[in-house]
Motif scaffolding. Structure first.
Motif, short mmCIF file in Angstrom:
data_model
loop_
_atom_site.label_atom_id
_atom_site.label_comp_id
_atom_site.label_asym_id
_atom_site.label_seq_id
_atom_site.Cartn_x
_atom_site.Cartn_y
_atom_site.Cartn_z
N HIS A 51 -15.79 -3.92 19.38
CA HIS A 51 -15.76 -2.72 20.21
C HIS A 51 -15.14 -3.03 21.57
O HIS A 51 -15.39 -4.09 22.16
CB HIS A 51 -17.18 -2.17 20.40
N GLU A 52 -14.32 -2.12 22.08
CA GLU A 52 -13.69 -2.27 23.38
C GLU A 52 -13.84 -1.00 24.20
O GLU A 52 -13.88 0.09 23.64
CB GLU A 52 -12.19 -2.59 23.23
N LEU A 53 -13.91 -1.15 25.51
CA LEU A 53 -13.92 0.01 26.39
C LEU A 53 -12.55 0.67 26.38
O LEU A 53 -11.53 -0.01 26.28
CB LEU A 53 -14.24 -0.39 27.83
N THR A 54 -12.56 1.98 26.51
CA THR A 54 -11.31 2.73 26.58
C THR A 54 -11.43 3.77 27.68
O THR A 54 -12.51 4.01 28.22
CB THR A 54 -11.00 3.44 25.25
N GLY A 55 -10.33 4.39 28.01
CA GLY A 55 -10.34 5.50 28.96
C GLY A 55 -10.73 5.07 30.37
O GLY A 55 -10.44 3.96 30.82
N GLU A 56 -11.43 5.96 31.05
CA GLU A 56 -11.81 5.77 32.45
C GLU A 56 -12.56 4.46 32.70
O GLU A 56 -12.37 3.81 33.71
CB GLU A 56 -12.67 6.97 32.89
N TRP A 57 -13.40 4.07 31.75
CA TRP A 57 -14.23 2.87 31.96
C TRP A 57 -13.46 1.57 31.79
O TRP A 57 -13.94 0.52 32.17
CB TRP A 57 -15.44 2.92 31.02
N ALA A 58 -12.26 1.63 31.24
CA ALA A 58 -11.45 0.42 31.05
C ALA A 58 -10.52 0.16 32.24
O ALA A 58 -9.88 -0.89 32.29
CB ALA A 58 -10.63 0.54 29.77
N ARG A 59 -10.45 1.08 33.18
CA ARG A 59 -9.57 0.91 34.34
C ARG A 59 -10.05 -0.24 35.22
O ARG A 59 -11.23 -0.35 35.53
CB ARG A 59 -9.54 2.19 35.18
#
Length: 196
Positions: A51-59
């Motif tokens: 699992h990987e962070l995506t979207g706003e939380w990956a910035r």
């Protein structure tokens, strides 16, 4: 018959794998249960090791100002804590965990068991944290042990709330700061209540 026995054995193995999580919180704590206004909530980690962070939380880079890296200690006397200490507070009926973000962020997902008191209103809401109004503002002699958090290391909402609470008379030694906030909580794959 042999195929049925093989299928049964595979199902038993899969069932035991689900009962014993691959991704625990610690070696001895696979999950934690906290009381919320909607009843008990289990906090665990996402069981998908890929699992990987995506979207706003990956910035990783946000412009400063407004999104400057926050100090480790937002005010003298305040304790900075991590996830395990926050989980302990969530399980302590005498402690309060405060999501100090604005309500739109809170509704987009929060830490189970946290209450929302936006940083812009925290001084008006000190009664929810054990303080009593008096002629000079607030009497916080019976203040509860609290932990505040916001979006992460780059978010100034909880540090602002903490400094305002102290200025209003809240004892700094009763305040903890979860500096990692929602970004680190999500990075660790911990359960998020509400939102997405």
């Amino acid at each position: 018959m042999k195929t049925l026995a093989t299928a049964f054995a595979a199902a038993c193995i899969a069932g035991s794998a689900q009962a014993d999580p691959t991704v625990g919180i610690t070696k001895s704590m696979p999950e934690a249960t906290v009381q919320t206004e909607n009843g008990p909530q289990v906090i665990n980690r996402i069981q998908d090791p890929s699992h990987e962070l995506t979207g706003e939380w990956a910035r990783t880079s946000r412009p400063c100002p407004d999104f400057c890296i926050q100090p480790m200690v937002p005010a003298p006397g305040v304790s900075t804590i991590g996830e395990l200490e926050l989980l302990e507070m969530l399980q302590d009926p005498e402690a309060v965990v405060v999501d100090s973000r604005t309500s739109d962020w809170f509704q987009g997902g929060t830490i189970p068991g946290a209450i929302n008191i936006p940083y812009t209103y925290v001084v008006d809401e000190l009664g929810r944290l054990g303080c009593q109004p008096d002629f000079d503002g607030w009497d916080c002699a019976e203040a509860k042990r609290v932990a505040l958090f916001c979006n992460g290391i780059w978010c100034g909402q909880s540090p602002t709330a903490i400094r305002n609470m102290i200025a209003a008379g809240y004892p700094a030694e009763r305040i903890s700061y979860y500096r990692g906030g929602m970004q680190v909580w999500r990075l660790l794959g911990l359960t998020v209540a509400g939102g997405g």
